[in-house]
Motif scaffolding. Structure first.
Motif, PDB file in Angstrom:
ATOM      1  N   LEU A 122      46.662   5.815  63.288  1.00  0.00           N
ATOM      2  CA  LEU A 122      47.769   5.291  62.473  1.00  0.00           C
ATOM      3  C   LEU A 122      49.106   5.867  62.907  1.00  0.00           C
ATOM      4  CD1 LEU A 122      46.025   5.465  58.981  1.00  0.00           C
ATOM      5  CD2 LEU A 122      46.619   3.383  60.234  1.00  0.00           C
ATOM      6  N   ASP A 123      49.070   7.117  63.382  1.00  0.00           N
ATOM      7  CA  ASP A 123      50.316   7.772  63.792  1.00  0.00           C
ATOM      8  C   ASP A 123      50.791   7.263  65.149  1.00  0.00           C
ATOM      9  OD1 ASP A 123      52.459   9.597  63.769  1.00  0.00           O
ATOM     10  OD2 ASP A 123      51.271  11.056  64.902  1.00  0.00           O
ATOM     11  N   LYS A 133      49.497   4.614  66.912  1.00  0.00           N
ATOM     12  CA  LYS A 133      49.370   3.149  67.009  1.00  0.00           C
ATOM     13  C   LYS A 133      48.834   2.702  68.373  1.00  0.00           C
ATOM     14  CE  LYS A 133      52.818   2.086  63.480  1.00  0.00           C
ATOM     15  NZ  LYS A 133      52.913   3.504  63.031  1.00  0.00           N
ATOM     16  N   TYR A 134      48.045   3.558  68.987  1.00  0.00           N
ATOM     17  CA  TYR A 134      47.320   3.159  70.190  1.00  0.00           C
ATOM     18  C   TYR A 134      46.151   4.131  70.389  1.00  0.00           C
ATOM     19  CZ  TYR A 134      49.146   7.029  73.033  1.00  0.00           C
ATOM     20  OH  TYR A 134      49.438   8.275  73.535  1.00  0.00           O
ATOM     21  N   PHE A 162      46.941  -0.915  72.425  1.00  0.00           N
ATOM     22  CA  PHE A 162      47.940  -0.794  71.362  1.00  0.00           C
ATOM     23  C   PHE A 162      47.432  -1.429  70.066  1.00  0.00           C
ATOM     24  CE2 PHE A 162      50.349  -0.416  75.286  1.00  0.00           C
ATOM     25  CZ  PHE A 162      51.083   0.743  75.018  1.00  0.00           C
ATOM     26  N   LEU A 163      47.758  -0.760  68.968  1.00  0.00           N
ATOM     27  CA  LEU A 163      47.292  -1.182  67.642  1.00  0.00           C
ATOM     28  C   LEU A 163      48.496  -1.421  66.734  1.00  0.00           C
ATOM     29  CD1 LEU A 163      44.514   1.549  67.305  1.00  0.00           C
ATOM     30  CD2 LEU A 163      44.167  -0.841  67.953  1.00  0.00           C
ATOM     31  N   THR A 164      49.386  -2.260  67.189  1.00  0.00           N
ATOM     32  CA  THR A 164      50.623  -2.497  66.429  1.00  0.00           C
ATOM     33  C   THR A 164      50.464  -3.597  65.385  1.00  0.00           C
ATOM     34  OG1 THR A 164      51.316  -3.996  68.199  1.00  0.00           O
ATOM     35  CG2 THR A 164      52.098  -1.716  68.305  1.00  0.00           C
ATOM     36  N   LEU A 174      46.092  -2.175  61.445  1.00  0.00           N
ATOM     37  CA  LEU A 174      46.432  -0.871  60.882  1.00  0.00           C
ATOM     38  C   LEU A 174      45.911  -0.739  59.457  1.00  0.00           C
ATOM     39  CD1 LEU A 174      50.058  -0.471  62.277  1.00  0.00           C
ATOM     40  CD2 LEU A 174      47.998   0.720  63.044  1.00  0.00           C
TER      41      LEU A 174
END
Length: 1000
Positions: free
Chosen positions: A788-789, A791-792, A802-804, A809
């Motif tokens: 979460l911090d 974002k990847y 990448f987890l944008t 999230l």
């Protein structure tokens, strides 16, 4: 339908029972709830003596209609034939009570009344060997039954062994109460500092070891063990002459039947073939089935019978071929699906075995036998959740199935349900107190949980049942080895080998015990015995590879026996490539060809053998050993899976005292301002750069690329580097258990450049690792917070994912398992946890590190600087305080500094293994050097290394450890009372003797 009924009547009138059964199979496939057809098929089964099938069909019929009197009659007779007279009586009584309440069928009522009253007579009366008479009280059990009853004697004897799906090899086990003969069977992320998640599928002398065994089906299926001296599958032979039996049965048929003699003869021969299989006469059985199949090549019952005989002879390919032909001939033959599944499981073809057994369940829904089989295969396939479901359902239907209960216990244990696992094993024992495998599985559970007293009690009871049960001695040997009692372990393993002489596990472990206690000649012989074995599995081949490396290490230690312990130096003396392959358990072919080999034993021992005098301790030595035992026991983790180990306690205590003595000496030197000034001038003269953070010359890293020979000579015996301090503990750890490859990672081969480090799993597929799973939830939360911090995450190729996406999230935030996170990311990934630096000001704020520690050269350099700064901080905190009268309150700076270096050590993990215990030994030694004694043990359920790994900064780690550690610290000047460790136990042989004396 009318034509089918006419055909059925004709087949029964001509006694063609097998074809009648096939016709009923077809009818029941269309109308599975036809209770009368279920009873009809049970009746036909009874004439073929397939009594277990009779019971199954009657049970299904009674589920549909509990008042069906015919089903009670047939089921009771089948149970009587299976020698389950108490169960039969209970069934008949149930039927009789129903008949009395509802007397619509007087004939069945009278028959039940007669059966109930005749049970006691049947129990004591000899019965003749009728093949066709289903009402006989004593009939011979067939392929799918659990016992073979010898009808030639009034004392009924039963074969008590059967093949089960077991670990690593095909082995015999006690018959379970479910009654099925089993076919043989083969074969039982967060990493250290890098949190990773990946999917897991079901697993399928001076010379180097031979080539790995080929994993062909024949190799997988051979090497059958014997229990109690009886070959697997063998049953008690009937004492009556076989030809007489045949003659009598032919007469019976002749008087009863005059029509369709061919059909009668066919079923008669089929029954005789089945009987031969039951009695372990597999060649004779195959001959009978061959004759039938020459006349009727697609006869499914004969194909199933011959396939079963092949399976018991370990000709599994032939067995599968026959079962396949039977399925092609009659796709509704559930027995063929079931037995092919068993055979495939025996070959390790678990996926295909599960498919076959699932198909078999279509014909026999909720069959406890098939659920039992599929549950075991799912367990071997490592699909423990499915195994749990199958075995739980099985024991609900068949409460007295000891085998199902113990495999349910194994499954629950793997899933972390340890109390329930113990309960299931105990239930299995309750129903069959002589079931050796159940006792062995319970003992293994106690071993895994590190419950030594329960384990010893369990093994004692096992040996009382069968004093020749090798597995019991093997498990006791493993326990004693794990507790540091190597001499005791040798006795147990030798006993196991008297009953199972080719056990590579016992041979290897015994050799390693000889190795540890300095009996090098016996160790070398043991390792050679392992290397000479012909093997049939890759798991065993790994032990053979290890035996090669261990033999070399035994020769190395033997050559150092009467030399100074300071000359024992695995990290510098042993070839880096050898250590690399040893740690990774690789095939040693390249090592044997490329690296220097140790000389033979006669040459290795020229420098001296272990002297008997080494085992005679002086008063000062005894005092030192007692003190070491007291200090060393504080390393014990009070968590599941960690056995108390007296040898390791002594090792840790002696190492801690030696560290304290050498560090104290260095500090006394440094506290003298004249000495400090002298050191600084010499350092300046050598154009050495000033160290950061203090004046202590601690940047010397012996053997590291940053140290120079001149610098080593100048400071030798005057000051210590952080690595010198830890290396004292490393050497003690190496000698205490020589079969553990404990080495510095930076002293491995050039492959070190690609990264090599420790790997500490908590979850392996669905299996929860007993030692480390308690930290699973904390690691999961840490991984989520990092994702979460940042974002990847990083994938297996170290590329960023990448987890944008907002939705992803949100899913990460509520994820409750590794599975959830994996499905969100969509592939294998890892994240690096935080470890804030104190050595660097600005710029760098942490390092990439993982539970799988990637010790690359660049990472090593960074942690070297971090450890150097931490070590200097300890020296400065202690040496700057010149007040000789101290109390714990004035030493907080020293305590904090010690915890700082401990924190970075645990996050560094620079050893191939053993980093956890070495880290705590050094902590104890440093407190002793500062005249402080840690007077308490580590609290229950706390593992100090994990507390450090999961702490993103030093303050968090200190806050976790300080509440229980600091109050226990007392001022102590006991160090001055101890003789110098390096002088008291000066030679390698004397060190081995000191450690071995914990188990005289």
């Amino acid at each position: 339908m009318s034509s089918e009924r006419a055909d059925l009547a004709r087949l029964c009138s001509t006694r063609n029972w097998s074809k009648a059964i096939r016709l009923l199979d077809s009818i029941l496939a269309r109308s599975p709830s036809s209770i009368h057809d279920l009873c009809n098929r049970a009746f036909c089964y009874s004439h073929l003596e397939l009594h277990k099938h009779v019971v199954k069909d009657c049970d299904r019929a009674l589920q549909l209609d509990p008042a069906l009197l015919q089903a009670y009659v047939l089921k009771g007779k089948a149970l009587t034939a299976l020698d389950k007279k108490e169960d039969a009586l209970l069934v008949w009584k149930q039927g009789y009570e129903i008949a009395v309440r509802d007397t619509t069928d007087l004939k069945q009522l009278l028959e039940l009344e007669e059966l109930v009253s005749s049970v006691k007579i049947c129990e004591t009366t000899e019965s003749s060997d009728h093949v066709v008479d289903a009402s006989s009280c004593d009939t011979k059990v067939v392929i799918s039954e659990d016992r073979v009853v010898d009808k030639s004697s009034t004392a009924t004897t039963m074969a008590d062994t059967k093949t089960v799906v077991c670990e690593e090899a095909i082995g015999n086990s006690k018959v379970s109460s479910n009654g099925d003969t089993k076919l043989p069977n083969h074969n039982n992320k967060v990493e250290n500092n890098k949190v990773s998640t990946s999917p897991v599928k079901g697993s399928t002398g001076t010379q180097a070891p031979k080539k790995p065994p080929k994993q062909d089906k024949k190799n997988k299926a051979k090497a059958v063990k014997e229990i109690n001296g009886q070959p697997e599958g063998a049953a008690n032979r009937t004492s009556s002459d076989e030809s007489e039996t045949i003659s009598l049965e032919q007469t019976l048929f002749a008087t009863k039947i005059s029509k369709s003699s061919k059909s009668i003869s066919l079923d008669f021969r089929l029954s005789r073939g089945i009987a031969q299989v039951n009695e372990g006469r597999y060649d004779q059985a195959i001959s009978i089935f061959d004759q039938i199949l020459r006349e009727t090549p697609t006869y499914p019952e004969a194909l199933i019978g011959r396939g079963t005989a092949y399976a018991f002879q370990r000709e599994l390919d032939s067995a599968i071929s026959d079962f396949t032909k039977a399925i092609q001939s009659n796709p509704s033959a559930g027995e063929a699906w079931k037995r092919r599944g068993q055979a495939r499981a025996a070959l390790g073809e678990f996926k295909e075995a599960i498919e076959d057994l699932t198909k078999a369940l279509e014909f026999e829904p909720n069959s406890p036998d098939i659920l039992h089989e599929r549950g075991i295969v799912n367990f071997k396939f490592k699909d423990y959740n499915s195994a749990l479901e199958d075995l739980s359902t099985c024991v609900k239907c068949d409460k007295k199935n000891s085998s199902a209960h113990t495999y349910l216990g194994l499954t629950l244990s793997v899933l972390g349900e340890y109390k329930r696992a113990e309960d299931e094993h105990l239930v299995g024992i309750k129903y069959d107190e002589s079931f050796l495998d159940c006792w062995a599985h319970l003992a293994q559970l106690y071993l895994d949980l590190a419950y030594p007293e329960k384990l010893l009690n369990c093994l004692e009871k096992t040996i009382q049942i069968d004093s020749r049960f090798a597995k019991a001695y093997h498990l006791r040997g493993i326990l004693y080895h794990g507790m540091g009692r190597h001499r005791s372990a040798i006795k147990e393993l030798s006993m196991a080998l008297t009953y199972e002489g080719s056990s590579i596990e016992c041979l290897y472990l015994r050799a390693s015990c000889h190795h540890a206690i300095g009996e090098y000649k016996a160790a070398i012989k043991g390792y050679d015995d392992v290397l000479d074995l012909e093997l049939d599995s890759m798991d065993k081949f790994v032990l053979q590879c290890l035996a090669f490396y261990q033999k070399e290490m035994a020769l190395y230690i033997a050559s150092k026996a009467n030399l100074e312990f300071s000359q024992f130096n695995i990290d510098d003396d042993v070839d880096p490539l050898f250590k690399e392959y040893w740690c990774k358990r690789l095939h040693p072919k390249n090592v044997a060809e490329k690296v220097y080999r140790q000389p033979p034993l006669r040459i290795s021992l020229r420098s001296g053998r272990l002297n008997k005098q080494d085992f005679k301790f002086t008063k000062h030595q005894t005092t030192l050993l007692l003190a070491a035992d007291s200090i060393g026991k504080k390393i014990q983790y009070n968590c599941r899976g960690f056995l108390p180990n007296q040898r390791q306690y002594r090792m840790a205590g002696l190492a801690a005292i030696e560290i304290a003595q050498k560090v104290s000496k260095a500090w006394r030197f440094l506290r003298n301002p004249k000495n400090v000034a002298k050191l600084v001038r010499k350092r300046d003269k050598l154009n050495m750069s000033q160290n950061r953070g203090g004046y202590c010359s601690t940047s010397t890293l012996s053997g590291s690329p940053t140290s120079s020979p001149n610098e080593d000579r100048v400071f030798s015996g005057i000051s210590l580097s952080w690595q010198d301090v830890y290396n004292i503990a490393v050497k003690w750890r190496q000698i205490s258990e020589p079969c553990d490859p404990v080495v510095w990672v930076n002293k491995l081969s050039e492959e070190f450049n690609s990264g090599f480090g420790s790997h500490t799993p908590m979850l392996l597929g669905q299996a929860k690792v007993v030692r480390y799973y308690p930290y699973y939830q904390r690691v999961l939360e840490a991984a989520k917070n990092i994702m979460l911090d940042l974002k990847y995450v990083n994938n297996a190729e170290d590329h960023a994912i990448f987890l944008t996406d907002i939705e992803k999230l949100k899913k990460i935030e509520v994820a409750s398992s590794c599975s959830d996170l994996y499905h969100i990311v969509g592939e294998t990934y890892w994240v690096a946890t935080r470890c804030d630096s104190m050595a660097f000001q600005g710029g760098k704020t942490g390092f990439d590190f993982a539970i799988r520690t990637p010790c690359t050269p660049s990472r090593w350099e960074e942690y070297d600087e971090e450890m150097t700064a931490a070590w200097e901080a300890i020296c400065e905190a202690y040496c700057n305080d010149t007040n000789p009268t101290r109390d714990p309150g004035t030493l907080d700076a020293v305590k904090d500094a010690i915890l700082r270096m401990t924190y970075y050590w645990y996050n560094f993990m620079p050893l191939s293994r053993g980093s956890a215990v070495v880290g705590y030994i050094v902590l104890l030694g440093l407190f002793l050097a500062a005249n402080m004694d840690v007077s308490t043990s580590i609290p229950p359920d706390v593992q100090v290394d994990w507390e450090a790994i999961l702490s993103p900064d030093l303050e968090t780690f200190v806050d976790a450890v300080k509440p229980w550690l600091y109050p226990s610290i007392k001022i102590s000047r006991c160090l001055k009372d101890y003789t110098d460790v390096s002088c008291t136990f000066s030679t390698t042989g004397s060190v081995v003797a000191a450690l071995t004396s914990v188990d005289p």
